[in-house]
Design a protein around this motif. Sequence first.
Motif, mmCIF file in Angstrom:
data_model
loop_
_atom_site.group_PDB
_atom_site.id
_atom_site.type_symbol
_atom_site.label_atom_id
_atom_site.label_comp_id
_atom_site.label_asym_id
_atom_site.label_seq_id
_atom_site.Cartn_x
_atom_site.Cartn_y
_atom_site.Cartn_z
ATOM 1 N N ASP A 167 59.805 -37.814 -48.990
ATOM 2 C CA ASP A 167 59.086 -37.594 -50.242
ATOM 3 C C ASP A 167 59.618 -38.571 -51.281
ATOM 4 O O ASP A 167 59.946 -38.227 -52.420
ATOM 5 N N GLN B 61 44.573 -39.132 -47.918
ATOM 6 C CA GLN B 61 44.220 -37.752 -48.231
ATOM 7 C C GLN B 61 43.347 -37.137 -47.124
ATOM 8 O O GLN B 61 43.418 -35.936 -46.864
ATOM 9 N N ASP B 64 45.830 -36.137 -44.492
ATOM 10 C CA ASP B 64 46.521 -34.936 -44.963
ATOM 11 C C ASP B 64 45.634 -33.717 -44.778
ATOM 12 O O ASP B 64 46.090 -32.659 -44.363
ATOM 13 N N ASN B 119 53.374 -36.877 -46.979
ATOM 14 C CA ASN B 119 53.067 -35.800 -47.915
ATOM 15 C C ASN B 119 53.204 -34.453 -47.215
ATOM 16 O O ASN B 119 52.784 -34.295 -46.085
#
Lengths: 230, 230
Positions: A167, B61, B64, B119
Amino acid sequence: MVTEQETTARTRVPLSKDRVLRAAVALADASGIEAVTMRKLAAELDVEAMSLYYHVANKEQLLDGMVDVVISEIEDECGGFAVPDNVEWKVALRTRIMTARAVMLRHRWAPELLETRTNMSARLVRYFDTVLGIMIEGGFSYDLGHHAMHALGSRVLGFNQELFKPDNDRQEEESNEMLAAMAEQLPYIVTMMQEITHEDPESTLGWCDDQAEFEFGIDLMLDGLERLRG
Amino acid sequence: MVTEQETTARTRVPLSKDRVLRAAVALADASGIEAVTMRKLAAELDVEAMSLYYHVANKEQLLDGMVDVVISEIEDECGGFAVPDNVEWKVALRTRIMTARAVMLRHRWAPELLETRTNMSARLVRYFDTVLGIMIEGGFSYDLGHHAMHALGSRVLGFNQELFKPDNDRQEEESNEMLAAMAEQLPYIVTMMQEITHEDPESTLGWCDDQAEFEFGIDLMLDGLERLRG
DNA sequence: ACCTGAACACCGTTCAAGT
DNA sequence: ACCTGAACACCGTTCAAGT
């Protein structure tokens, strides 16, 4: 002008598969594996991208070669891939794994690459053979040795499949803030964070600087295997 | 002509983030994660590539989101993420892990994706919280629970970090041939191959169809943790 | 609010050509 | 034997524009 050309031609070390692979490893070390493109690698070697194809069939083979360079480093650092005599199997195996780990820490892109490769490096198989050999000479049955190889998995190469990732950018701030907000959603993790004082704050999330956690896991497995060996 | 346009407009389900993610998962299931490009995914949805960007910020994204879909499936199959009462911790944890494994076997691209994501999915953290919770309620100290989380690593999601890869095309032929040729280079592995009769021949190399090896590894760790718990 | 077309900066790779 | 230039088929993504 002609003289200058001759000079550069004489000065420049000719390309070779070895030089290409070493440059690729150096580039990955410096800028990450995603920076290793044929074009950027060629630029690093002061050459056109297409020149690489003379020494390497394609990018797959380039990546396979990079894996091989890493395994070679482990071999060097172990002083060869022979099964040691007169050393207790657990000690022998543990030191080998820790040596591999030290190499992996120098090439942090290597674990991911190792796991995604589909071609088996011959040198890697030889590494596995000595790992198995250490256990067999240590009194394992072949059946138990086989199970052990599967159970240890990539841990024999000195890395762990962590799921908490670094992170990178935001370290404590946002992370702690987020956890506080989710306190009732994550009762156990929040309590754990509070109870455990981490000596090294950045070691909790990163997979690789957490030597202690890696050793805990390895010893858990080695102790379990010792018990099964009888 | 205008009528036809109206009809198709009425017939077509409008895009949504959810529909995009489900299509991406289906595409990865069918053709592998490398087939999931913005352009191919859009084609699958009968839409232009750029339309996806209205529902998803970028490809990161999207990936993710795919992870999140997979974790949701685990949550569903577990009947929610609550820590069960009146079940021995080892049984509770083992069944949870095996449920996760069943989901991973349906989405073979998921392990690699899980490991490379940087993430952290909020839903994934909640999954980890219940895994930790099961151990804490089972009598673990937070310190031991913490070590256990690191040691188990991605195994809590039901997959193993194998290093022997399928080697898809050529199965036995070339592989055995190669090993025979390297017999003196790989004494232990060759002997192991000879001694061990694999019930299921293809299970030796593939990471995921080898249920027995996965269970051996999990039990090795769980038994070790039980001993440390005291 | 939702979708599109054209364009840009990047990929890996082929192929014919240069020295 | 070794390297190159131009070209191709593909990426992710921006941005101004359409309905």
